[in-house]
Design a protein around this motif. Structure first.
Motif, PDB file in Angstrom:
ATOM      1  N   ASP A  18      79.396  32.990  69.082  1.00 44.51           N
ATOM      2  CA  ASP A  18      79.116  31.616  68.670  1.00 44.51           C
ATOM      3  C   ASP A  18      80.032  31.119  67.552  1.00 44.51           C
ATOM      4  N   VAL A  19      80.661  32.011  66.808  1.00 43.65           N
ATOM      5  CA  VAL A  19      81.554  31.581  65.720  1.00 43.65           C
ATOM      6  C   VAL A  19      82.975  32.103  65.879  1.00 43.65           C
ATOM      7  N   PHE A  20      83.210  32.928  66.891  1.00 44.31           N
ATOM      8  CA  PHE A  20      84.520  33.561  67.035  1.00 44.31           C
ATOM      9  C   PHE A  20      85.621  32.542  67.283  1.00 44.31           C
ATOM     10  N   VAL A  21      86.687  32.696  66.534  1.00 47.14           N
ATOM     11  CA  VAL A  21      87.949  32.003  66.753  1.00 47.14           C
ATOM     12  C   VAL A  21      89.006  33.047  66.429  1.00 47.14           C
ATOM     13  N   GLY A  22      89.966  33.229  67.292  1.00 49.85           N
ATOM     14  CA  GLY A  22      90.963  34.278  67.113  1.00 49.85           C
ATOM     15  C   GLY A  22      91.762  34.182  65.838  1.00 49.85           C
ATOM     16  N   THR A  23      91.758  33.015  65.200  1.00 52.89           N
ATOM     17  CA  THR A  23      92.515  32.828  63.963  1.00 52.89           C
ATOM     18  C   THR A  23      91.630  32.903  62.716  1.00 52.89           C
ATOM     19  N   ALA A  24      90.350  33.265  62.889  1.00 53.86           N
ATOM     20  CA  ALA A  24      89.408  33.264  61.768  1.00 53.86           C
ATOM     21  C   ALA A  24      89.638  34.441  60.824  1.00 53.86           C
ATOM     22  N   ASP A  25      89.514  34.170  59.537  1.00 58.64           N
ATOM     23  CA  ASP A  25      89.538  35.228  58.538  1.00 58.64           C
ATOM     24  C   ASP A  25      88.248  36.039  58.640  1.00 58.64           C
ATOM     25  N   LEU A  26      88.260  37.241  58.124  1.00 55.84           N
ATOM     26  CA  LEU A  26      87.143  38.171  58.228  1.00 55.84           C
ATOM     27  C   LEU A  26      85.840  37.596  57.677  1.00 55.84           C
ATOM     28  N   LEU A  27      85.909  36.732  56.683  1.00 62.06           N
ATOM     29  CA  LEU A  27      84.696  36.208  56.056  1.00 62.06           C
ATOM     30  C   LEU A  27      83.794  35.491  57.051  1.00 62.06           C
ATOM     31  N   THR A  45      83.089  33.604  48.569  1.00 59.97           N
ATOM     32  CA  THR A  45      84.189  33.758  49.519  1.00 59.97           C
ATOM     33  C   THR A  45      85.317  32.808  49.146  1.00 59.97           C
ATOM     34  N   SER A  46      86.361  32.861  49.916  1.00 61.60           N
ATOM     35  CA  SER A  46      87.399  31.845  49.869  1.00 61.60           C
ATOM     36  C   SER A  46      86.803  30.566  50.460  1.00 61.60           C
ATOM     37  N   ASN A  47      87.296  29.421  50.032  1.00 60.13           N
ATOM     38  CA  ASN A  47      86.793  28.156  50.571  1.00 60.13           C
ATOM     39  C   ASN A  47      87.544  27.717  51.824  1.00 60.13           C
ATOM     40  N   LYS A  48      88.477  28.496  52.284  1.00 59.13           N
ATOM     41  CA  LYS A  48      89.349  28.101  53.392  1.00 59.13           C
ATOM     42  C   LYS A  48      88.585  27.713  54.651  1.00 59.13           C
ATOM     43  N   TYR A  49      87.482  28.403  54.946  1.00 59.33           N
ATOM     44  CA  TYR A  49      86.728  28.104  56.161  1.00 59.33           C
ATOM     45  C   TYR A  49      86.118  26.703  56.121  1.00 59.33           C
ATOM     46  N   MET A  50      85.998  26.128  54.932  1.00 58.88           N
ATOM     47  CA  MET A  50      85.402  24.791  54.788  1.00 58.88           C
ATOM     48  C   MET A  50      86.306  23.686  55.325  1.00 58.88           C
ATOM     49  N   ARG A  51      87.591  23.975  55.421  1.00 56.88           N
ATOM     50  CA  ARG A  51      88.554  22.954  55.842  1.00 56.88           C
ATOM     51  C   ARG A  51      89.388  23.354  57.057  1.00 56.88           C
ATOM     52  N   ALA A  52      89.612  24.637  57.220  1.00 57.03           N
ATOM     53  CA  ALA A  52      90.504  25.122  58.283  1.00 57.03           C
ATOM     54  C   ALA A  52      89.844  24.981  59.655  1.00 57.03           C
ATOM     55  N   ALA A  53      90.684  24.806  60.665  1.00 52.86           N
ATOM     56  CA  ALA A  53      90.189  24.680  62.033  1.00 52.86           C
ATOM     57  C   ALA A  53      89.376  25.908  62.448  1.00 52.86           C
ATOM     58  N   TYR A  54      89.776  27.108  61.994  1.00 45.59           N
ATOM     59  CA  TYR A  54      89.056  28.321  62.393  1.00 45.59           C
ATOM     60  C   TYR A  54      87.632  28.338  61.866  1.00 45.59           C
ATOM     61  N   GLY A  55      87.323  27.520  60.882  1.00 43.14           N
ATOM     62  CA  GLY A  55      85.990  27.501  60.302  1.00 43.14           C
ATOM     63  C   GLY A  55      85.029  26.528  60.950  1.00 43.14           C
ATOM     64  N   GLU A  56      85.488  25.776  61.946  1.00 46.19           N
ATOM     65  CA  GLU A  56      84.631  24.755  62.558  1.00 46.19           C
ATOM     66  C   GLU A  56      83.318  25.331  63.090  1.00 46.19           C
ATOM     67  N   ASN A  57      83.392  26.448  63.791  1.00 42.35           N
ATOM     68  CA  ASN A  57      82.175  27.030  64.371  1.00 42.35           C
ATOM     69  C   ASN A  57      81.212  27.535  63.299  1.00 42.35           C
TER      70      ASN A  57
END
Length: 171
Positions: free
Chosen positions: A95-104, A125-137
């Protein structure tokens, strides 16, 4: 269909009919990786891969899960993840997997899996998932499964000496 037997038992050869050479090699490599994982599982290991939460904490899961999950996942970019790990994450966290996602992302997903209903979660954590495409899910998954109480995004502030762009999420 194959199952891993007791150490030392021979595992049946792959049947080659209707399989391309490339698919057969991939299956053989995957089977070898599974055999290596199985061989490395023992009770006194400092860590186990894969770590089987319901097996290692069966009494916690019988009671509904953990009351609280607190984590500061290591900052590991997806480029550093092994292909076999990526494949495991794809299956375990579909449900959250994206091949470019960081481990967090997968730490968050696992926390949601092991947290009991009404439990508490706190992550740095890093805030990157809040803005990056890999964090959408994961951005969609968190508020769907958790009442978010507070998010602190420190942005560029040097709050932690070893963490860039830190954020705290409590829910």
């Amino acid at each position: 269909e194959y199952e891993i037997k007791n150490a030392g038992e021979r595992i049946p050869e792959l049947k080659r009919k209707k399989a391309t050479a490339k698919a057969t090699r991939a299956a053989e490599e995957h089977l070898a990786n599974l055999q290596n994982l199985h061989a490395g599982l023992h009770d006194n290991a400092p860590h186990q891969k894969p770590f089987l939460w319901p097996v290692n904490f069966h009494e916690v899961f019988e009671a509904g899960g953990f009351d609280i999950v607190v984590a500061n996942p290591p900052y590991v970019r997806q480029e550093s993840l092994d292909a076999i790990d990526q494949e495991s994450y794809r299956h375990a966290f579909a449900d959250v997997f994206v091949g470019t996602a960081d481990l967090l992302v997968y730490f968050y997903a696992r926390a949601l899996q092991v947290l009991r209903e009404g439990g508490q979660l706190a992550f740095i954590t890093s805030n990157k998932y809040m803005r990056a495409a890999y964090g959408e899910n994961i951005r969609g998954c968190l508020p769907s499964n958790l009442q978010i109480r507070q998010v602190i995004d420190f942005g560029d502030l040097p709050v932690f000496t070893s963490a860039a762009y830190p954020a705290v999420l409590v829910g």
